[in-house]
Design a protein around this motif. Structure first.
Motif, PDB file in Angstrom:
ATOM      1  N   UNK A 296       0.861  -1.179   0.000  1.00  0.00           N
ATOM      2  CA  UNK A 296       0.000   0.000   0.000  1.00  0.00           C
ATOM      3  C   UNK A 296       0.896   1.227   0.000  1.00  0.00           C
ATOM      4  N   UNK A 297       0.806   2.039  -1.042  1.00  0.00           N
ATOM      5  CA  UNK A 297       1.667   3.205  -1.197  1.00  0.00           C
ATOM      6  C   UNK A 297       1.183   4.324  -0.289  1.00  0.00           C
ATOM      7  N   UNK A 298       2.100   4.840   0.525  1.00  0.00           N
ATOM      8  CA  UNK A 298       1.788   5.943   1.426  1.00  0.00           C
ATOM      9  C   UNK A 298       1.824   5.514   2.875  1.00  0.00           C
ATOM     10  N   UNK A 299       2.918   5.862   3.564  1.00  0.00           N
ATOM     11  CA  UNK A 299       3.104   5.393   4.930  1.00  0.00           C
ATOM     12  C   UNK A 299       1.987   5.781   5.873  1.00  0.00           C
ATOM     13  N   UNK A 300       1.511   7.019   5.738  1.00  0.00           N
ATOM     14  CA  UNK A 300       0.510   7.516   6.676  1.00  0.00           C
ATOM     15  C   UNK A 300      -0.857   6.874   6.451  1.00  0.00           C
ATOM     16  N   UNK A 301      -1.049   6.201   5.332  1.00  0.00           N
ATOM     17  CA  UNK A 301      -2.355   5.611   5.014  1.00  0.00           C
ATOM     18  C   UNK A 301      -2.512   4.183   5.523  1.00  0.00           C
TER      19      UNK A 301
END
Length: 332
Positions: A296-301
């Motif tokens: 899943x691209x995007x650490x905060x997501x």
């Protein structure tokens, strides 16, 4: 196919990665893979904690989920004798849930030790010696080794799991398959190529898992998903032969400066459409892969994505590609 989750150290700090692993287990993923980087691919990703410390904490914080490195390079930044010790210790902490994924590495992460980046044929020679050393140590033998690239003097591992740590090997073509497939416990690849699976099966006498990795960028807002995928994952367009050679995030930024958001969206499933994300795994299934780890691209997501995976994505994936195997490393 067994469904995996990626602990992408390039986009998440250490505490976040541990929390994500716990969340992935609760969500129902079969296994979790961890990258092992010294740098992120791009500055926008912003992280690169030490993977082995993270995996130790993950092993202590989870109970069921399989764990593996995807992948560790044992030829420069780490000496193979030390990699074997790390793998044995982690397997003990994880009660045998760990697979050691190995590959011949990227300049991005290995140049930091100041030894220069060898050509691919030399890297394969080094990798072959490294795997020989690691396997012997994980078998519990006393190891003295003198090769063209490595020496080991009277090495022995004193803390070993009851069952030897399985070793997965990353392959990309006929040369690497010919060199490493026969002794591997799993095949690892970054492209869903049926030819790789067929060549690998022909080179080994046993049935082993075939493990791939698929990036997606889930978001309720498709435009935001495309924007984030372009910002953080446009390096993916370079292909492995290019990505293995570039020396740092600035090099990847320069190499991908003309990659457009629509180019990234054409190769990475972006947005809220579950059916689209399910279809993104179709090439892996058709190529004969038994295991696929989602990125899943995007650490905060990650926390929101894991809720979505538990409620929608994983049930849809199971419905399309079958239930999880009894043991995460079972091969069909």
């Amino acid at each position: 196919m067994a469904m995996g989750y990626t602990l992408m150290t390039e986009q998440r700090g250490p505490k976040g990665l541990v929390a994500d692993a716990v969340g992935a287990e609760r969500a129902g993923f079969d296994f979790a893979v961890s990258s092992d980087h010294y740098f992120p691919w791009l500055e926008e990703q912003g992280h690169a904690p030490y993977a082995w410390s993270v995996l130790g904490a993950v092993a202590a914080s989870t109970e069921r989920i399989g764990l593996m490195t995807y992948v560790t390079c044992p030829i420069m930044r780490y000496h193979p004798a030390v990699v074997a010790q790390k793998a044995a210790t982690l397997s003990l902490l994880a009660d045998g849930r760990f697979l050691l994924g190995l590959g011949s590495g990227e300049n991005l992460n290995e140049h930091v030790v100041g030894q220069g980046w060898p050509p691919v044929n030399v890297r394969h020679e080094m990798f072959g010696e490294a795997v020989t050393i690691i396997r012997a140590l994980l078998d519990g033998t006393d190891v003295n080794f003198v090769g063209d690239h490595f020496r080991v003097d009277s090495a022995r591992l004193y803390d070993l799991p009851e069952s030897r740590v399985p070793i997965g090997v990353a392959v990309s073509g006929a040369q690497s398959i010919g060199l490493f497939a026969a002794d591997a416990d799993a095949m690892i690849a970054v492209q869903p190529e049926r030819d790789l699976v067929g060549r690998f099966d022909a080179a080994t006498s046993k049935r082993v898992p075939k493990i791939g990795q698929q990036p997606i960028c889930w978001d309720p807002d498709k435009d935001e998903a495309v924007r984030r995928a372009h910002e953080q994952f446009r390096w993916f367009a370079g292909g492995w032969k290019v990505n293995a050679e570039l020396p740092g995030p600035s090099g990847f930024a320069a190499a991908t400066q003309f990659v457009r958001p629509e180019d990234v969206a054409a190769s990475i499933s972006c947005g809220p459409d579950t059916k689209q994300h399910v279809e993104a795994l179709r090439p892996w299934a058709e190529a004969g892969f038994s295991h696929v780890a989602l990125v899943q691209i995007g650490g905060e997501t990650q926390p929101e994505f894991l809720d979505y995976a538990r409620e929608e994505l994983l049930p849809a994936l199971r419905g399309e590609y079958g239930d999880a195997p009894e043991h995460w490393l079972d091969a069909p």
